[in-house]
Scaffold this motif. Structure first.
Motif, PDB file in Angstrom:
ATOM      1  N   HIS A  33      -0.726   9.561   4.276  1.00  0.00           N
ATOM      2  CA  HIS A  33       0.038   8.315   4.264  1.00  0.00           C
ATOM      3  C   HIS A  33      -0.385   7.406   5.428  1.00  0.00           C
ATOM      4  CE1 HIS A  33       2.879   9.063   0.980  1.00  0.00           C
ATOM      5  NE2 HIS A  33       2.882  10.343   1.366  1.00  0.00           N
ATOM      6  N   VAL A  34      -0.733   7.996   6.556  1.00  0.00           N
ATOM      7  CA  VAL A  34      -1.236   7.202   7.686  1.00  0.00           C
ATOM      8  C   VAL A  34      -2.524   6.495   7.282  1.00  0.00           C
ATOM      9  CG1 VAL A  34      -2.231   7.307  10.001  1.00  0.00           C
ATOM     10  CG2 VAL A  34      -0.161   8.617   9.477  1.00  0.00           C
ATOM     11  N   THR A  35      -3.435   7.238   6.675  1.00  0.00           N
ATOM     12  CA  THR A  35      -4.705   6.652   6.241  1.00  0.00           C
ATOM     13  C   THR A  35      -4.489   5.600   5.165  1.00  0.00           C
ATOM     14  OG1 THR A  35      -5.840   8.731   6.718  1.00  0.00           O
ATOM     15  CG2 THR A  35      -6.984   7.157   5.308  1.00  0.00           C
ATOM     16  N   LEU A  36      -3.591   5.877   4.240  1.00  0.00           N
ATOM     17  CA  LEU A  36      -3.291   4.914   3.184  1.00  0.00           C
ATOM     18  C   LEU A  36      -2.755   3.617   3.782  1.00  0.00           C
ATOM     19  CD1 LEU A  36      -3.025   4.191   0.203  1.00  0.00           C
ATOM     20  CD2 LEU A  36      -0.798   5.353   0.187  1.00  0.00           C
ATOM     21  N   GLY A  37      -1.892   3.742   4.774  1.00  0.00           N
ATOM     22  CA  GLY A  37      -1.365   2.550   5.427  1.00  0.00           C
ATOM     23  C   GLY A  37      -2.452   1.734   6.090  1.00  0.00           C
ATOM     24  N   ALA A  38      -3.402   2.427   6.713  1.00  0.00           N
ATOM     25  CA  ALA A  38      -4.495   1.726   7.382  1.00  0.00           C
ATOM     26  C   ALA A  38      -5.345   0.943   6.381  1.00  0.00           C
ATOM     27  CB  ALA A  38      -5.355   2.723   8.152  1.00  0.00           C
ATOM     28  N   LEU A  39      -5.637   1.557   5.250  1.00  0.00           N
ATOM     29  CA  LEU A  39      -6.438   0.880   4.226  1.00  0.00           C
ATOM     30  C   LEU A  39      -5.671  -0.299   3.633  1.00  0.00           C
ATOM     31  CD1 LEU A  39      -8.027   3.939   2.381  1.00  0.00           C
ATOM     32  CD2 LEU A  39      -9.182   2.295   3.867  1.00  0.00           C
ATOM     33  N   ARG A  40      -4.378  -0.118   3.421  1.00  0.00           N
ATOM     34  CA  ARG A  40      -3.577  -1.229   2.906  1.00  0.00           C
ATOM     35  C   ARG A  40      -3.543  -2.384   3.898  1.00  0.00           C
ATOM     36  NH1 ARG A  40       1.483   2.222   0.192  1.00  0.00           N
ATOM     37  NH2 ARG A  40       0.561   2.338  -1.917  1.00  0.00           N
ATOM     38  N   ALA A  41      -3.452  -2.058   5.174  1.00  0.00           N
ATOM     39  CA  ALA A  41      -3.457  -3.111   6.193  1.00  0.00           C
ATOM     40  C   ALA A  41      -4.784  -3.859   6.191  1.00  0.00           C
ATOM     41  CB  ALA A  41      -3.190  -2.511   7.570  1.00  0.00           C
ATOM     42  N   GLN A  42      -5.880  -3.129   6.025  1.00  0.00           N
ATOM     43  CA  GLN A  42      -7.202  -3.764   6.008  1.00  0.00           C
ATOM     44  C   GLN A  42      -7.370  -4.721   4.838  1.00  0.00           C
ATOM     45  OE1 GLN A  42     -10.556  -1.042   6.470  1.00  0.00           O
ATOM     46  NE2 GLN A  42      -9.304   0.301   7.728  1.00  0.00           N
ATOM     47  N   THR A  43      -6.668  -4.448   3.742  1.00  0.00           N
ATOM     48  CA  THR A  43      -6.773  -5.320   2.574  1.00  0.00           C
ATOM     49  C   THR A  43      -5.677  -6.391   2.545  1.00  0.00           C
ATOM     50  OG1 THR A  43      -5.486  -3.752   1.244  1.00  0.00           O
ATOM     51  CG2 THR A  43      -7.895  -3.536   1.192  1.00  0.00           C
ATOM     52  N   GLY A  44      -4.903  -6.472   3.621  1.00  0.00           N
ATOM     53  CA  GLY A  44      -3.895  -7.523   3.733  1.00  0.00           C
ATOM     54  C   GLY A  44      -2.531  -7.180   3.171  1.00  0.00           C
ATOM     55  N   ARG A  46       0.465  -5.909   4.023  1.00  0.00           N
ATOM     56  CA  ARG A  46       1.275  -5.498   5.172  1.00  0.00           C
ATOM     57  C   ARG A  46       2.494  -4.696   4.747  1.00  0.00           C
ATOM     58  NH1 ARG A  46       3.069  -9.846   9.646  1.00  0.00           N
ATOM     59  NH2 ARG A  46       0.833  -9.661  10.086  1.00  0.00           N
ATOM     60  N   ASP A  47       3.184  -5.143   3.688  1.00  0.00           N
ATOM     61  CA  ASP A  47       4.379  -4.422   3.240  1.00  0.00           C
ATOM     62  C   ASP A  47       4.020  -3.004   2.794  1.00  0.00           C
ATOM     63  OD1 ASP A  47       5.932  -6.626   3.758  1.00  0.00           O
ATOM     64  OD2 ASP A  47       5.915  -7.358   1.696  1.00  0.00           O
ATOM     65  N   GLY A  48       2.911  -2.889   2.079  1.00  0.00           N
ATOM     66  CA  GLY A  48       2.478  -1.570   1.646  1.00  0.00           C
ATOM     67  C   GLY A  48       2.112  -0.681   2.816  1.00  0.00           C
ATOM     68  N   ALA A  49       1.483  -1.271   3.827  1.00  0.00           N
ATOM     69  CA  ALA A  49       1.116  -0.504   5.020  1.00  0.00           C
ATOM     70  C   ALA A  49       2.360   0.014   5.729  1.00  0.00           C
ATOM     71  CB  ALA A  49       0.295  -1.374   5.961  1.00  0.00           C
ATOM     72  N   PHE A  50       3.362  -0.859   5.887  1.00  0.00           N
ATOM     73  CA  PHE A  50       4.620  -0.449   6.521  1.00  0.00           C
ATOM     74  C   PHE A  50       5.241   0.715   5.758  1.00  0.00           C
ATOM     75  CE2 PHE A  50       5.178  -4.173   9.306  1.00  0.00           C
ATOM     76  CZ  PHE A  50       5.884  -3.590  10.348  1.00  0.00           C
ATOM     77  N   ALA A  51       5.255   0.600   4.445  1.00  0.00           N
ATOM     78  CA  ALA A  51       5.871   1.648   3.622  1.00  0.00           C
ATOM     79  C   ALA A  51       5.147   2.981   3.819  1.00  0.00           C
ATOM     80  CB  ALA A  51       5.843   1.233   2.153  1.00  0.00           C
ATOM     81  N   SER A  52       3.825   2.939   3.869  1.00  0.00           N
ATOM     82  CA  SER A  52       3.052   4.171   4.057  1.00  0.00           C
ATOM     83  C   SER A  52       3.325   4.791   5.415  1.00  0.00           C
ATOM     84  CB  SER A  52       1.560   3.871   3.908  1.00  0.00           C
ATOM     85  OG  SER A  52       1.247   3.469   2.597  1.00  0.00           O
ATOM     86  N   TRP A  53       3.353   3.975   6.448  1.00  0.00           N
ATOM     87  CA  TRP A  53       3.541   4.504   7.798  1.00  0.00           C
ATOM     88  C   TRP A  53       4.960   5.002   8.021  1.00  0.00           C
ATOM     89  CZ3 TRP A  53       0.504  -0.322   9.645  1.00  0.00           C
ATOM     90  CH2 TRP A  53      -0.877  -0.050   9.514  1.00  0.00           C
ATOM     91  N   ARG A  54       5.944   4.344   7.407  1.00  0.00           N
ATOM     92  CA  ARG A  54       7.314   4.860   7.496  1.00  0.00           C
ATOM     93  C   ARG A  54       7.417   6.208   6.784  1.00  0.00           C
ATOM     94  NH1 ARG A  54       8.919  -0.675   6.201  1.00  0.00           N
ATOM     95  NH2 ARG A  54       9.661  -1.731   8.063  1.00  0.00           N
ATOM     96  N   LYS A  55       6.706   6.325   5.677  1.00  0.00           N
ATOM     97  CA  LYS A  55       6.712   7.598   4.944  1.00  0.00           C
ATOM     98  C   LYS A  55       6.080   8.700   5.783  1.00  0.00           C
ATOM     99  CE  LYS A  55       7.455  10.043   1.244  1.00  0.00           C
ATOM    100  NZ  LYS A  55       8.825  10.288   0.735  1.00  0.00           N
ATOM    101  N   ALA A  56       4.998   8.359   6.472  1.00  0.00           N
ATOM    102  CA  ALA A  56       4.345   9.347   7.338  1.00  0.00           C
ATOM    103  C   ALA A  56       5.298   9.812   8.438  1.00  0.00           C
ATOM    104  CB  ALA A  56       3.083   8.746   7.944  1.00  0.00           C
ATOM    105  N   MET A  57       6.031   8.871   9.024  1.00  0.00           N
ATOM    106  CA  MET A  57       6.979   9.216  10.085  1.00  0.00           C
ATOM    107  C   MET A  57       8.122  10.062   9.535  1.00  0.00           C
ATOM    108  SD  MET A  57       7.589   8.756  13.370  1.00  0.00           S
ATOM    109  CE  MET A  57       7.032   7.180  14.024  1.00  0.00           C
TER     110      MET A  57
END
Length: 206
Positions: A33-44, A46-57
């Motif tokens: 989920h951390v990696t998924l968030g990073a890739l989502r952030a790279q593609t712009g 942001r909401d998806g990245a937040f969701a992935s990183w919150r899930k990782a936490m």
């Protein structure tokens, strides 16, 4: 080359999203989920990245990587205090995390809190010389603001991110401060390749 890199990121994102969707909600899924968030952030996304990183936490609340990702997310969202709090808490739990230490130090440097930031960045590289080179920008900024342009250039040259603006921008500034106009112009040309928007020159030369 830049377009190919972006294409590879999009392909990796699509593949990882399918893989993560099949994973059970277990601790071992947190890094994905951390990696998924990073890739989502790279593609712009942001909401998806937040969701992935919150899930990782949520899956691994003790993880240094989860704290680092969520701290960075809040930083870029402009919630600086929350970002710093998460990073500080993560470092308390994981005092041996060089990445988290360097990231927190870099953010303090960006805030002009040299006395907090520089020791953290220096300690991170002492512990792990192979820590991400982007954090060398902390040394660049410190040296630049204190008039030590040779050290600023040395630090900028250590930033190994050919498709990211900041390394080229740092080198262009350092070269210009040292009177090396041809080198500064070369780095500036790389900036234009990465971000060809018409207002880039205006934004960088204000």
């Amino acid at each position: 080359e830049l377009n190919r890199a972006r294409g590879r990121t999009a392909q990796a994102l699509a593949a990882l999203e399918k893989a993560v969707a099949r994973l059970p909600d277990m601790v071992t899924a947190a890094p994905h989920h951390v990696t998924l968030g990073a890739l989502r952030a790279q593609t712009g996304d942001r909401d998806g990245a937040f969701a992935s990183w919150r899930k990782a936490m949520e899956l691994e609340p003790q993880s240094a990587d989860s704290h680092l990702a969520l701290s960075s997310a809040y930083w870029f969202a402009g919630e600086v205090d929350k970002s710093l709090q998460i990073a500080e808490r993560g470092l308390e739990i994981n005092p041996g995390s060089s990445d988290l230490q360097a990231d927190l130090g870099y953010h303090y440097v960006l805030l002009g809190e040299w006395e907090k930031g520089m020791p953290l960045v220096s300690a991170a590289y002492q512990r792990d010389p192979a820590a991400p080179t982007g954090y060398r920008l902390a040394t660049f900024l410190y040296a630049l603001m204190h008039g030590d342009y040779p050290t600023a250039l040395d630090a900028a040259l250590m930033v190994e991110a050919p498709f990211v603006l900041y390394g080229h921008f740092a080198r262009a500034i350092a070269y210009a401060k040292l009177g090396k106009d041809a080198d500064a112009a070369r780095e500036y040309a790389e900036l234009i390749k990465i971000d060809p928007r018409p207002d880039l020159e205006q934004r960088l030369t204000r």
